[in-house]
Design a protein around this motif. Structure first.
Motif, PDB file in Angstrom:
ATOM      1  N   LYS A 253      -2.115   9.048  -8.196  1.00  0.00           N
ATOM      2  CA  LYS A 253      -1.211   8.707  -9.283  1.00  0.00           C
ATOM      3  C   LYS A 253       0.019   9.594  -9.176  1.00  0.00           C
ATOM      4  O   LYS A 253      -0.090  10.816  -9.103  1.00  0.00           O
ATOM      5  N   LYS A 254       1.190   8.957  -9.163  1.00  0.00           N
ATOM      6  CA  LYS A 254       2.451   9.699  -9.063  1.00  0.00           C
ATOM      7  C   LYS A 254       3.426   9.182 -10.111  1.00  0.00           C
ATOM      8  O   LYS A 254       3.598   7.970 -10.262  1.00  0.00           O
ATOM      9  N   ASP A 255       3.999  10.129 -10.857  1.00  0.00           N
ATOM     10  CA  ASP A 255       4.943   9.789 -11.930  1.00  0.00           C
ATOM     11  C   ASP A 255       4.329   8.817 -12.928  1.00  0.00           C
ATOM     12  O   ASP A 255       4.996   7.908 -13.441  1.00  0.00           O
ATOM     13  N   GLY A 256       3.033   8.986 -13.189  1.00  0.00           N
ATOM     14  CA  GLY A 256       2.350   8.164 -14.169  1.00  0.00           C
ATOM     15  C   GLY A 256       1.900   6.805 -13.686  1.00  0.00           C
ATOM     16  O   GLY A 256       1.258   6.062 -14.427  1.00  0.00           O
TER      17      GLY A 256
ATOM     18  N   SER B 186      -0.247   4.434 -10.914  1.00  0.00           N
ATOM     19  CA  SER B 186      -1.347   4.477  -9.953  1.00  0.00           C
ATOM     20  C   SER B 186      -0.941   3.835  -8.639  1.00  0.00           C
ATOM     21  O   SER B 186      -0.277   2.794  -8.615  1.00  0.00           O
ATOM     22  N   LEU B 187      -1.334   4.454  -7.545  1.00  0.00           N
ATOM     23  CA  LEU B 187      -1.102   3.932  -6.205  1.00  0.00           C
ATOM     24  C   LEU B 187      -2.376   3.246  -5.712  1.00  0.00           C
ATOM     25  O   LEU B 187      -3.438   3.379  -6.317  1.00  0.00           O
ATOM     26  N   PRO B 188      -2.313   2.502  -4.609  1.00  0.00           N
ATOM     27  CA  PRO B 188      -3.507   1.813  -4.098  1.00  0.00           C
ATOM     28  C   PRO B 188      -4.651   2.782  -3.796  1.00  0.00           C
ATOM     29  O   PRO B 188      -4.434   3.927  -3.393  1.00  0.00           O
ATOM     30  N   GLU B 189      -5.865   2.325  -3.998  1.00  0.00           N
ATOM     31  CA  GLU B 189      -7.047   3.145  -3.747  1.00  0.00           C
ATOM     32  C   GLU B 189      -7.143   3.511  -2.266  1.00  0.00           C
ATOM     33  O   GLU B 189      -6.902   2.689  -1.385  1.00  0.00           O
ATOM     34  N   SER B 190      -7.498   4.769  -1.999  1.00  0.00           N
ATOM     35  CA  SER B 190      -7.655   5.249  -0.632  1.00  0.00           C
ATOM     36  C   SER B 190      -9.049   5.850  -0.482  1.00  0.00           C
ATOM     37  O   SER B 190      -9.855   5.847  -1.417  1.00  0.00           O
ATOM     38  N   LYS B 191      -9.325   6.400   0.706  1.00  0.00           N
ATOM     39  CA  LYS B 191     -10.677   6.898   0.977  1.00  0.00           C
ATOM     40  C   LYS B 191     -10.618   8.176   1.801  1.00  0.00           C
ATOM     41  O   LYS B 191      -9.847   8.274   2.757  1.00  0.00           O
TER      42      LYS B 191
ATOM     43  N   PHE C  33      -5.586   6.634   4.190  1.00  0.00           N
ATOM     44  CA  PHE C  33      -4.609   6.455   3.126  1.00  0.00           C
ATOM     45  C   PHE C  33      -4.006   5.055   3.164  1.00  0.00           C
ATOM     46  O   PHE C  33      -3.564   4.578   4.215  1.00  0.00           O
ATOM     47  N   THR C  34      -3.995   4.411   2.008  1.00  0.00           N
ATOM     48  CA  THR C  34      -3.412   3.080   1.885  1.00  0.00           C
ATOM     49  C   THR C  34      -1.924   3.200   1.569  1.00  0.00           C
ATOM     50  O   THR C  34      -1.542   3.740   0.522  1.00  0.00           O
ATOM     51  N   VAL C  35      -1.072   2.722   2.472  1.00  0.00           N
ATOM     52  CA  VAL C  35       0.374   2.805   2.293  1.00  0.00           C
ATOM     53  C   VAL C  35       0.794   1.850   1.176  1.00  0.00           C
ATOM     54  O   VAL C  35       0.527   0.643   1.250  1.00  0.00           O
ATOM     55  N   PRO C  36       1.428   2.345   0.097  1.00  0.00           N
ATOM     56  CA  PRO C  36       1.761   1.481  -1.042  1.00  0.00           C
ATOM     57  C   PRO C  36       2.664   0.301  -0.685  1.00  0.00           C
ATOM     58  O   PRO C  36       2.475  -0.808  -1.190  1.00  0.00           O
ATOM     59  N   SER C  37       3.644   0.513   0.170  1.00  0.00           N
ATOM     60  CA  SER C  37       4.630  -0.538   0.446  1.00  0.00           C
ATOM     61  C   SER C  37       4.049  -1.696   1.251  1.00  0.00           C
ATOM     62  O   SER C  37       4.425  -2.857   1.058  1.00  0.00           O
ATOM     63  N   SER C  38       3.108  -1.393   2.170  1.00  0.00           N
ATOM     64  CA  SER C  38       2.587  -2.443   3.053  1.00  0.00           C
ATOM     65  C   SER C  38       1.127  -2.803   2.813  1.00  0.00           C
ATOM     66  O   SER C  38       0.674  -3.858   3.232  1.00  0.00           O
ATOM     67  N   GLY C  39       0.390  -1.891   2.180  1.00  0.00           N
ATOM     68  CA  GLY C  39      -1.037  -2.119   1.983  1.00  0.00           C
ATOM     69  C   GLY C  39      -1.874  -1.809   3.210  1.00  0.00           C
ATOM     70  O   GLY C  39      -3.099  -1.976   3.187  1.00  0.00           O
ATOM     71  N   LEU C  40      -1.233  -1.343   4.282  1.00  0.00           N
ATOM     72  CA  LEU C  40      -1.966  -0.985   5.492  1.00  0.00           C
ATOM     73  C   LEU C  40      -2.634   0.375   5.333  1.00  0.00           C
ATOM     74  O   LEU C  40      -2.150   1.241   4.610  1.00  0.00           O
TER      75      LEU C  40
END
Length: 344
Positions: free
Chosen positions: A73-76, A78-83, A121-128
């Protein structure tokens, strides 16, 4: 939890009772014990070494955590779930005592921790999913001073620590800790003490922290061991050379990071992780002075934050929420009071 944990083990030095040498009976009266400050000092080191491996002259541990998922979570937002696909660390510490008089103890603690983590890590912009491997080194050195006195015939202790920590690249922080502690009750079955911890660290959220320690022995051989905010355990001696404990322990992990913000490449960051380890602990005496310890159970990462070094822990740059996962820890330590610890 390391700077608070270090102060807690210094605080438990005030557990100096007629039964302060573990399970063995003591022929001295409670009044005689309190009058003998030399014996108080010995019992203090005895009790602290039985409670915390990090207080012993030498301790080394290896921890492995099962894969777990987390949500950044950044600046309030949530970003994509990672592992985290792999996570382990090795830590070691040594304690030296330079001076041990009737009313004071002067010593130093040296700590080292190496952490390795593989992050999907799941990249927020691409979902990769991007695989990232990181290795971190953390070290700290503290100079510890304990003064033994009395208030209203009760043992009273003033403890201070001056701490410097850092990474493999730099020394980063100079911190101070102080605590005043009083023994309210100490007999063969019950021990109770209270204290106030003062944390001199500009990044801390808790400059003042009350502390309670309570130990109760039962007729069936079980013992309740409460040290707030460090641990809540139920203990029992098993077999001939073992002790088993069940409950919850609070731990802290952390390290410093560099070059992670492309907009501020010179900015330093600190990562702190507050953990609750729920499970079983088994300790086994090897010979007369070595203790093998194994822990396993469920780890819950209660708080995980990355923040700028110059700011407080609450002003996080990035925060994560992780799901509980299994953990395993094994360690070996040298303890001169080992036989007393296990009732030998």
């Amino acid at each position: 939890m390391k700077k608070i944990e270090k102060m807690i083990w210094i605080a438990v030095l005030c557990f100096l009772s007629s039964n302060g040498r573990s399970q063995t009976a003591d022929t001295l009266s409670q009044k005689q014990k309190f009058q003998d400050t030399t014996n108080m000092r010995r019992n203090a080191l005895d009790y602290a070494s039985r409670q915390f491996a990090m207080v012993r002259p030498f301790n080394v541990e290896f921890s492995q955590v099962a894969p777990y998922r987390y949500t950044p979570k950044k600046d309030g937002s949530s970003l994509p779930e990672s592992k985290v696909s792999s996570y382990h660390h090795i830590k070691a510490n040594a304690n030296l005592y330079f001076l041990a008089k009737k009313k004071l103890i002067l010593g130093a603690t040296f700590s080292y921790r190496y952490t390795s983590a593989d992050n999907d890590f799941t990249v927020p912009s691409s979902g990769l999913v991007q695989a990232v491997k990181n290795d971190f080194t953390y070290h700290s050195t503290s100079l510890n001073f304990t003064y033994i006195s009395k208030i209203f015939t009760k043992p009273f202790f003033v403890n201070t620590s001056l701490i410097v920590d850092g990474s493999e690249k730099h020394f980063e922080r100079l911190k101070g800790l102080a605590i005043g502690t009083i023994v309210l009750k100490a007999d063969t079955r019950t021990k109770f003490m209270a204290g106030i911890l003062v944390n001199v660290d500009p990044s801390t959220q808790l400059p003042l922290l009350p502390m309670i320690t309570y130990e109760r022995k039962f007729n069936n051989g079980m013992m309740l061991d409460l040290i707030m905010p460090r641990q809540l355990l139920v203990r029992k001696h098993v077999f001939e050379r073992g002790r088993i404990s069940m409950g919850t322990e609070l731990d802290r992990n952390g390290f410093y990071l560099y070059n992670i913000n492309e907009h501020l490449p010179s900015q330093k960051y600190e990562y702190r992780q507050i953990e609750l380890d729920n499970g079983v602990i088994y300790e086994h005496l090897i010979g007369d002075y070595l203790i093998l310890t194994a822990r396993t159970g469920l780890k819950w990462i209660a708080i995980s934050r990355l923040f700028e070094k110059e700011k407080t822990f609450s002003a996080q740059w990035l925060e994560t929420s992780a799901k509980p996962t299994a953990y395993f820890n094994v360690g070996i330590s040298f303890n001169p009071f080992a036989k007393k610890m296990l009732g030998k």
